[in-house]
Design a protein around this motif. Structure first.
Motif, short mmCIF file in Angstrom:
data_model
loop_
_atom_site.label_atom_id
_atom_site.label_comp_id
_atom_site.label_asym_id
_atom_site.label_seq_id
_atom_site.Cartn_x
_atom_site.Cartn_y
_atom_site.Cartn_z
N THR A 119 4.60 44.05 -1.24
CA THR A 119 4.63 43.97 -2.69
C THR A 119 3.90 45.17 -3.27
O THR A 119 2.86 45.58 -2.76
CB THR A 119 3.96 42.66 -3.16
N GLY A 120 4.47 45.75 -4.32
CA GLY A 120 3.87 46.94 -4.93
C GLY A 120 4.45 48.24 -4.41
O GLY A 120 4.03 49.32 -4.82
N TYR A 121 5.44 48.13 -3.49
CA TYR A 121 6.09 49.32 -2.92
C TYR A 121 7.60 49.14 -2.95
O TYR A 121 8.11 48.04 -3.12
CB TYR A 121 5.63 49.55 -1.47
N GLU A 122 8.30 50.23 -2.78
CA GLU A 122 9.74 50.25 -2.61
C GLU A 122 10.04 51.22 -1.48
O GLU A 122 9.19 52.02 -1.08
CB GLU A 122 10.45 50.74 -3.89
N ASP B 136 14.12 47.07 -2.95
CA ASP B 136 13.00 46.36 -3.54
C ASP B 136 12.23 45.57 -2.49
O ASP B 136 12.77 45.18 -1.45
CB ASP B 136 13.51 45.39 -4.62
N VAL C 163 5.28 50.92 -10.03
CA VAL C 163 4.54 50.46 -11.21
C VAL C 163 5.52 49.70 -12.07
O VAL C 163 6.57 50.23 -12.44
CB VAL C 163 3.95 51.66 -11.99
N GLN C 164 5.20 48.46 -12.37
CA GLN C 164 6.04 47.69 -13.29
C GLN C 164 5.40 47.74 -14.66
O GLN C 164 4.19 47.56 -14.81
CB GLN C 164 6.18 46.24 -12.83
N PRO D 264 4.96 53.84 -3.99
CA PRO D 264 4.39 52.78 -4.83
C PRO D 264 5.26 52.53 -6.05
O PRO D 264 5.97 53.41 -6.52
CB PRO D 264 3.02 53.33 -5.23
#
Length: 151
Positions: free
Chosen positions: A61-64, A89, A125-126, A123
């Motif tokens: 989570t927090g990466y792609e 994702d 960023v949403q 990383p």
């Protein structure tokens, strides 16, 4: 160090090993074509296809994972990824395939085990989105394509 967990699809050829960085300074790890029948794919000029890698990923989570073309294939043969960079994702668990396109003038044969793309872990960023009555002014303003120079 970020750890991306991998599993093999049933029937995948595991002899190629996991994706790997081919030099100490490489940003992308190479992905290989992994055809279930160990065959090959003839990609005609202008055609595109989904090339299997035989892998599935679990991205933290927090990466792609971004899929990008390999520069040598692009320059020498016109082989590219039409949705580059393709994004995988963190919540996707399906098969990892690479959409490959032949922008060259001749057919290209994708061979079993061939390095076809590279993946970059990045990383994410949403943002939150807010509706406002107006936007701040800038020197560029609402100038569109080519408004800051040629092309």
């Amino acid at each position: 160090m970020v750890v991306v967990k991998l599993t093999w699809d049933a029937g995948a050829d595991q002899s190629f090993g996991l994706p790997s960085y081919e030099s100490t300074g490489a940003a992308g790890a190479d992905l290989r074509a992994n055809f279930p029948d160990r065959g090959e794919l003839v990609l005609e000029a202008g055609a595109r296809a989904l090339v299997p890698t035989g892998l599935r990923l679990e991205i933290p989570t927090g990466y792609e994972v971004q899929l990008r073309p390999r520069s040598g294939l692009a320059l020498k043969h016109g082989i590219t990824l039409p949705n580059s960079p393709g994004t995988i994702d963190a919540d996707y668990r399906g098969p990892l395939g690479v959409i490959v396109m032949n922008a060259g003038a001749e057919a290209f044969v994708v061979k079993h085990g061939e390095r076809i793309a590279q993946m970059v872990v990045a990383p994410v960023v949403q943002a939150s989105f807010q509706l406002v009555d107006g936007l701040s002014d800038t020197a560029r303003g609402d100038g569109g394509f080519g408004s800051t120079g040629r092309g």
